[in-house]
Each structure stands twice: as C-alpha cells, then as structure tokens.
Design a protein around this motif. Structure first.
Motif, PDB file in Angstrom:
ATOM      1  N   ASN A 411       0.821  -1.188   0.112  1.00  0.00           N
ATOM      2  CA  ASN A 411      -0.026   0.113   0.062  1.00  0.00           C
ATOM      3  C   ASN A 411       0.856   1.209   0.113  1.00  0.00           C
ATOM      4  O   ASN A 411       1.799   1.449   0.677  1.00  0.00           O
ATOM      5  CB  ASN A 411      -0.957   0.079   1.198  1.00  0.00           C
ATOM      6  N   MET A 412       0.460   2.125  -0.945  1.00  0.00           N
ATOM      7  CA  MET A 412       1.270   3.376  -0.718  1.00  0.00           C
ATOM      8  C   MET A 412       0.377   4.541  -0.947  1.00  0.00           C
ATOM      9  O   MET A 412      -0.764   4.654  -1.292  1.00  0.00           O
ATOM     10  CB  MET A 412       2.169   3.570  -2.189  1.00  0.00           C
ATOM     11  N   PRO A 413       0.778   5.797  -0.363  1.00  0.00           N
ATOM     12  CA  PRO A 413      -0.050   7.136  -0.555  1.00  0.00           C
ATOM     13  C   PRO A 413      -0.372   7.412  -1.997  1.00  0.00           C
ATOM     14  O   PRO A 413       0.356   6.983  -2.859  1.00  0.00           O
ATOM     15  CB  PRO A 413       0.919   8.106  -0.074  1.00  0.00           C
ATOM     16  N   THR A 414      -1.758   7.772  -2.362  1.00  0.00           N
ATOM     17  CA  THR A 414      -1.991   8.065  -3.692  1.00  0.00           C
ATOM     18  C   THR A 414      -0.913   8.999  -4.575  1.00  0.00           C
ATOM     19  O   THR A 414      -0.577   8.560  -5.596  1.00  0.00           O
ATOM     20  CB  THR A 414      -3.520   8.723  -3.848  1.00  0.00           C
ATOM     21  N   ASN A 415      -0.520   9.942  -4.021  1.00  0.00           N
ATOM     22  CA  ASN A 415       0.301  10.766  -4.867  1.00  0.00           C
ATOM     23  C   ASN A 415       1.699  10.204  -5.023  1.00  0.00           C
ATOM     24  O   ASN A 415       2.299  10.315  -6.163  1.00  0.00           O
ATOM     25  CB  ASN A 415       0.568  12.195  -3.983  1.00  0.00           C
ATOM     26  N   MET A 416       2.281   9.265  -4.211  1.00  0.00           N
ATOM     27  CA  MET A 416       3.459   8.491  -4.428  1.00  0.00           C
ATOM     28  C   MET A 416       3.235   7.324  -5.439  1.00  0.00           C
ATOM     29  O   MET A 416       4.090   7.231  -6.253  1.00  0.00           O
ATOM     30  CB  MET A 416       3.976   8.083  -3.057  1.00  0.00           C
ATOM     31  N   VAL A 417       2.135   6.591  -5.372  1.00  0.00           N
ATOM     32  CA  VAL A 417       2.000   5.491  -6.298  1.00  0.00           C
ATOM     33  C   VAL A 417       1.855   5.967  -7.548  1.00  0.00           C
ATOM     34  O   VAL A 417       2.110   5.598  -8.753  1.00  0.00           O
ATOM     35  CB  VAL A 417       0.975   4.610  -5.726  1.00  0.00           C
ATOM     36  N   ALA A 418       1.044   7.362  -7.596  1.00  0.00           N
ATOM     37  CA  ALA A 418       0.686   8.018  -9.109  1.00  0.00           C
ATOM     38  C   ALA A 418       2.074   8.273  -9.671  1.00  0.00           C
ATOM     39  O   ALA A 418       2.199   8.327 -10.741  1.00  0.00           O
ATOM     40  CB  ALA A 418      -0.045   9.084  -8.831  1.00  0.00           C
ATOM     41  N   ARG A 419       3.124   8.871  -8.983  1.00  0.00           N
ATOM     42  CA  ARG A 419       4.346   9.266  -9.490  1.00  0.00           C
ATOM     43  C   ARG A 419       5.126   8.109 -10.131  1.00  0.00           C
ATOM     44  O   ARG A 419       5.495   8.048 -11.179  1.00  0.00           O
ATOM     45  CB  ARG A 419       5.164  10.110  -8.422  1.00  0.00           C
ATOM     46  N   LEU A 420       5.048   6.993  -9.097  1.00  0.00           N
ATOM     47  CA  LEU A 420       5.762   5.692  -9.627  1.00  0.00           C
ATOM     48  C   LEU A 420       5.058   5.039 -10.902  1.00  0.00           C
ATOM     49  O   LEU A 420       5.711   4.574 -11.661  1.00  0.00           O
ATOM     50  CB  LEU A 420       5.578   4.659  -8.419  1.00  0.00           C
ATOM     51  N   TRP A 421       3.847   5.050 -10.797  1.00  0.00           N
ATOM     52  CA  TRP A 421       2.734   4.639 -11.897  1.00  0.00           C
ATOM     53  C   TRP A 421       3.255   5.049 -13.328  1.00  0.00           C
ATOM     54  O   TRP A 421       3.368   4.804 -14.316  1.00  0.00           O
ATOM     55  CB  TRP A 421       1.677   4.773 -11.824  1.00  0.00           C
ATOM     56  N   GLY A 422       3.621   6.578 -13.310  1.00  0.00           N
ATOM     57  CA  GLY A 422       4.105   7.416 -14.614  1.00  0.00           C
ATOM     58  C   GLY A 422       5.558   7.009 -14.993  1.00  0.00           C
ATOM     59  O   GLY A 422       5.950   7.462 -15.922  1.00  0.00           O
ATOM     60  N   LEU A 423       6.237   6.475 -14.204  1.00  0.00           N
ATOM     61  CA  LEU A 423       7.696   6.231 -14.397  1.00  0.00           C
ATOM     62  C   LEU A 423       8.016   4.979 -14.670  1.00  0.00           C
ATOM     63  O   LEU A 423       9.082   4.686 -15.398  1.00  0.00           O
ATOM     64  CB  LEU A 423       8.620   6.846 -13.018  1.00  0.00           C
ATOM     65  N   VAL A 424       7.495   3.806 -14.061  1.00  0.00           N
ATOM     66  CA  VAL A 424       7.815   2.413 -14.356  1.00  0.00           C
ATOM     67  C   VAL A 424       7.313   1.977 -15.775  1.00  0.00           C
ATOM     68  O   VAL A 424       6.529   2.704 -16.398  1.00  0.00           O
ATOM     69  CB  VAL A 424       7.426   1.654 -13.301  1.00  0.00           C
ATOM     70  N   HIS A 425       7.879   0.679 -16.110  1.00  0.00           N
ATOM     71  CA  HIS A 425       7.282   0.279 -17.516  1.00  0.00           C
ATOM     72  C   HIS A 425       7.290  -1.202 -17.262  1.00  0.00           C
ATOM     73  O   HIS A 425       7.863  -1.933 -16.038  1.00  0.00           O
ATOM     74  CB  HIS A 425       8.329   0.488 -18.536  1.00  0.00           C
ATOM     75  N   LEU A 426       6.871  -2.239 -17.870  1.00  0.00           N
ATOM     76  CA  LEU A 426       6.964  -3.480 -17.919  1.00  0.00           C
ATOM     77  C   LEU A 426       8.106  -4.070 -17.923  1.00  0.00           C
ATOM     78  O   LEU A 426       9.081  -3.609 -18.895  1.00  0.00           O
ATOM     79  CB  LEU A 426       5.992  -3.919 -19.045  1.00  0.00           C
ATOM     80  N   GLY A 427       8.507  -4.727 -17.190  1.00  0.00           N
ATOM     81  CA  GLY A 427      10.007  -5.300 -16.867  1.00  0.00           C
ATOM     82  C   GLY A 427      10.763  -4.718 -15.919  1.00  0.00           C
ATOM     83  O   GLY A 427      12.033  -5.104 -15.595  1.00  0.00           O
ATOM     84  N   THR A 428      10.255  -3.428 -15.400  1.00  0.00           N
ATOM     85  CA  THR A 428      11.011  -2.714 -14.295  1.00  0.00           C
ATOM     86  C   THR A 428      11.423  -3.836 -13.238  1.00  0.00           C
ATOM     87  O   THR A 428      10.406  -4.059 -12.739  1.00  0.00           O
ATOM     88  CB  THR A 428      10.544  -1.399 -13.926  1.00  0.00           C
ATOM     89  N   PRO A 429      12.643  -3.868 -12.812  1.00  0.00           N
ATOM     90  CA  PRO A 429      12.943  -4.758 -11.675  1.00  0.00           C
ATOM     91  C   PRO A 429      12.390  -4.406 -10.396  1.00  0.00           C
ATOM     92  O   PRO A 429      12.293  -3.192 -10.050  1.00  0.00           O
ATOM     93  CB  PRO A 429      14.633  -4.816 -11.692  1.00  0.00           C
ATOM     94  N   VAL A 430      11.899  -5.357  -9.564  1.00  0.00           N
ATOM     95  CA  VAL A 430      11.470  -5.074  -8.215  1.00  0.00           C
ATOM     96  C   VAL A 430      12.193  -6.207  -7.100  1.00  0.00           C
ATOM     97  O   VAL A 430      12.235  -7.294  -7.601  1.00  0.00           O
ATOM     98  CB  VAL A 430      10.014  -5.357  -8.174  1.00  0.00           C
ATOM     99  N   THR A 431      12.861  -5.262  -6.336  1.00  0.00           N
ATOM    100  CA  THR A 431      13.576  -5.924  -5.005  1.00  0.00           C
ATOM    101  C   THR A 431      12.945  -5.937  -3.896  1.00  0.00           C
ATOM    102  O   THR A 431      12.715  -4.820  -3.693  1.00  0.00           O
ATOM    103  CB  THR A 431      15.125  -5.778  -5.150  1.00  0.00           C
ATOM    104  N   ILE A 432      12.399  -6.757  -3.235  1.00  0.00           N
ATOM    105  CA  ILE A 432      11.872  -6.853  -1.959  1.00  0.00           C
ATOM    106  C   ILE A 432      12.535  -7.699  -1.110  1.00  0.00           C
ATOM    107  O   ILE A 432      12.825  -8.861  -1.133  1.00  0.00           O
ATOM    108  CB  ILE A 432      10.286  -7.373  -2.115  1.00  0.00           C
ATOM    109  N   TYR A 433      12.961  -7.185   0.217  1.00  0.00           N
ATOM    110  CA  TYR A 433      13.812  -7.883   1.109  1.00  0.00           C
ATOM    111  C   TYR A 433      13.330  -7.240   2.679  1.00  0.00           C
ATOM    112  O   TYR A 433      12.825  -6.396   2.615  1.00  0.00           O
ATOM    113  CB  TYR A 433      15.221  -8.073   1.050  1.00  0.00           C
ATOM    114  N   GLU A 434      13.334  -8.275   3.532  1.00  0.00           N
ATOM    115  CA  GLU A 434      13.095  -8.056   5.006  1.00  0.00           C
ATOM    116  C   GLU A 434      14.004  -6.718   5.500  1.00  0.00           C
ATOM    117  O   GLU A 434      15.122  -6.478   5.127  1.00  0.00           O
ATOM    118  CB  GLU A 434      13.365  -9.154   5.903  1.00  0.00           C
TER     119      GLU A 434
END
Length: 434
Positions: A411-434
C-alpha cells in the motif's frame, strides 16, 4: 371718592408688585424648576451652589437582527460618578423677576445653565464598552465588495456594511454630549445609529470593476486539449470556470476538479495497460493553461510501455523492516515513499519485475473488496501482488503493518504511487527484502 379708592388700589398693587420683584431678586419663586430639580422653598444664599440632577443619556444604536433603532441608557450618576452644581446667583439671575406673579399660577422651568462639576472618565469608558453595540454577539465586521466565482460564474458580490461600531466615534459623541450639558445645553439622546463602520470597497468601485474585467479574460478564454492528431477536447465557459477557485481576487486551480477532469480524459481515451495518457504531465500543463489570460492549447503526452527503452535501468527496492520504498534511475535515488505491507511472511520477498500496469481496478478477497486508482503488479500473473494506492488509510510507514497490515500487496499514498505509476514500465526490476 372713586378716584381715591383707585389710587389706593394702584398703590397697594405697586407695593405688592415691588415686594415681589425684590423677593424674586433674592429668593426662588414658587413652582420654579431647572432640569427637573425643584428650587423654591429652599433657603439658598447667593454665594452657595445647588447640586444638579445627574443626566440620563439615551444611546441610540441598531438591533443586530432587524436593524431597527434601539436605545440604552447611561445613568451618569451610577455609571460615571457624575457630580455637578449650579451657582445660586446664576439661577436667581435666570428668573424673570418682573413677571414673578406668573409663578403663582403654574410651573416655571428655567432654561439650562452652565454647570461646574466632574465625572469619572475611566468608569464611563467601561460603561460605553458594555453597550449593546460593543458586545461580541452583536458585532459583525463589514465585508468589502469583491469578486467571486459562484456556480461557475464570475461576479461581484456586493458589500455588506453589517454592524461594527466605530469605538472612537462613540466615545467622542458621548463625551461631547456631556460637555454640552455642562455648558448649559439640553441633551437627552446620543445617536450612534449612523456611526457603524462601512465597507471600504463598494460594488461600483472603479478598481473592482476593472479587476472583474481583467479576471474575465481568464474565464472567457478556451483551452484546447489535443489528444491525438484527429481528436481534441475544448474546455471553456462554465466548465472551465469550475476548474478554478478565487481567493483574495486571485485565481487558483481547483486541484480536485482538475484531477477529476484529467482522470475522465484518461478513461475516455484509454487504450490498454501498455498505452495510456500520462496523467501527471497533463495535470501540470492543463493547470498552467487554466490560469492564462488567453486561449491555450495543451497536447497530451502518451506513455507507450511497449517501446519504452529510456528507463530500462530503473528499479524499485522495498525494505519491509523500514516500511519504505526506494525508486532508482541509473542507480540514482529519485524518491522514497512510506508503505504498508502485509504481516511478516505474507508479502513475498525476492527479485521480481513489473508485469502489469493498470488504472482504476477492483481488488477483492473472500471478505473484502476495494477500488484502487493505480495498480503496478509484480507477481508472474500481474494481478495478485502489486503496488497500489490505499485511500482508506490516513497514515503509512512505521509499525502500521503490525496492527493493520495489507492483504499481501504494498500500500502506498496516492500521490506517491501515481508518481511511480508514471515512471515504471513492464519489466522494471523489483527487489523486496526484509
């Protein structure tokens, strides 16, 4: 014989009249008053003084609800410790000793005379401050005529004079009335009903009228949104005006209305999850065009995820222990955002990539359903795990995930995920760790 009797009568009348004149020169005649104070029957000497009655002043004001004139009384004796006296000599001189006999047949009121005395000015000021017109519940400040947008139409809102008393004017009028009384004038009323402050800017003010004409250049123009080579949308008139607000006669963009307009343009021209209008760019350019004083043309920017190659080195990193998302471009940190993840072990950790980019979507589970405006999927299917807005949350980050976790997504704040949504593309790497 008759002549002798007449002479005797004339002589007697002359003696009585003369004694009356002499009496009136030294004593007050019967039924003699001044300002309600009875003088006859008192053995005053010419060198003495007579204490005057304290005046009662009626202060005329306006009723806050009806505007009708109302009155309130100031008792100078109790409200201002008023003390004043007449000189006995002045009072005796004011008598008409030649017409003394008239006092035998009715009341004689002497004209007002100068007084000698004093009053407590501080106490009077406190009483004035307690008047009806100075009570907070009865005071409303005047409002200047001004320009407003009402129901999408730019217009002058008339002034409101309302009811706010000019304190200096009130004090000056009341003290002036007392001064006049001390000088011997008859004063009963002090009219403050016309001393309320008035709005400084009136509806017919030339400057205000000129300002309205200037502002109308903004609302009377049109903005053309060029969507493609064969498609455009025109924003003008009331539709344009509703995207603006006016404060202190200055235009500002109504951010909520603008966001709704841009979203509708986006949805009406939506192609696919991989080809869509850049809402963030359109928000900026359309916002600037709305504030211009002449016709403007805005061209939308399209995002094509199929052919995007300029951001292939971008990546998303999520640290669950910090509840923070980091977005990098060419290994350079661009921005961070607080998040809310699922409980430990539910949000997947590891290396992923963006597999789906979508707009308004419905997320659902066995017992819940939520609408989101931005979706960035990163699981293989692109529909089970992703980054999205969470309008039902007022806070993000910290330990919220421990007590109010997500269902597995980020979950992200609307303004932040909107910004991310306009920058990423299909295939953009995602790393998630503890």
């Amino acid at each position: 014989m008759i002549k002798k009797i007449l002479l005797i009568l004339i002589l007697l009348i002359s003696i009585v009249y003369g004694r009356g004149v002499i009496y009136a020169d030294n004593r007050f005649l019967p039924n003699t008053y001044i300002d309600g104070l009875r003088l006859d029957g008192n053995g005053f000497e010419k060198g003495e003084t007579v204490r005057a009655n304290a005046p009662l002043l009626k202060i005329l004001q306006k009723n806050k609800d009806t505007g009708a004139v109302i009155s309130e009384t100031i008792n100078m004796a109790s409200d201002a410790d008023y003390r004043a006296t007449y000189k006995v000599k002045d009072l005796l001189d004011a008598q008409d000793e030649l017409m003394w006999f008239k006092s035998l047949f009715g009341k004689t009121e002497l004209d007002p005379l100068p007084l000698e005395g004093y009053y407590n000015k501080d106490k009077l000021l406190n009483k004035i401050a307690d008047l009806y017109c100075f009570q907070e519940a009865n005071v409303s400040e005047p409002v200047n005529a001004h320009v407003e947008l009402i129901d999408g139409k730019l217009q002058i809102v008339p002034e409101q004079d309302n009811l706010q008393m000019n304190m200096d004017a009130a004090v000056e009028k009341i003290t002036d009335a007392i001064t006049r009384i001390m000088k011997g004038e008859k004063v009963e009323n002090v009219d403050l009903s016309e001393d309320y402050l008035k709005a400084e800017i009136r509806s017919d003010d030339p400057g205000l009228i000129a300002r309205l004409a200037e502002m109308k250049k903004v609302t009377d123009k049109k903005v053309t949104v060029k969507i493609s080579s064969g498609s455009s949308e025109t924003i003008e008139g009331e539709k344009l005006a509703r995207l603006l607000t006016v404060e202190d006669e200055q235009f500002a963009v109504n951010e909520d209305k603008l966001a709704e307009t841009v979203k509708k343009i986006y949805e009406d021209n939506y192609v696919s999850s991989y080809e869509f209008i850049d809402q963030e760019s359109l928000l900026r350019s359309l916002g600037e065009a709305l504030l211009a004083s002449e016709d403007k043309s805005v061209e939308v920017k399209w995002i094509d995820s199929y052919s995007s190659s300029s951001n292939r080195n971008n990546r998303i990193v999520v640290k669950l222990s910090e509840q923070t998302l980091y977005y990098y471009e060419d290994d350079k940190l661009v921005f961070t955002s607080p998040i809310v993840s699922a409980a430990p072990g539910v949000t997947p950790v590891g290396e992923f990539e963006v597999t789906k980019i979508d707009g308004s979507s419905i997320l659902s589970g066995p017992t819940w359903e939520e609408r989101v405006e931005y979706w960035i999927g990163f699981d293989p299917t692109g529909v089970h795990k992703g980054f999205h807005d969470a309008s039902w949350r007022s806070e993000f980050g910290g330990d919220i995930y421990k007590t109010d976790p997500s269902h597995g997504c980020i979950n992200m704040p609307t303004n932040m995920v909107a910004r991310l949504w306009g920058l990423v593309h299909l295939g953009t790497p995602v790393t998630i760790y503890e």
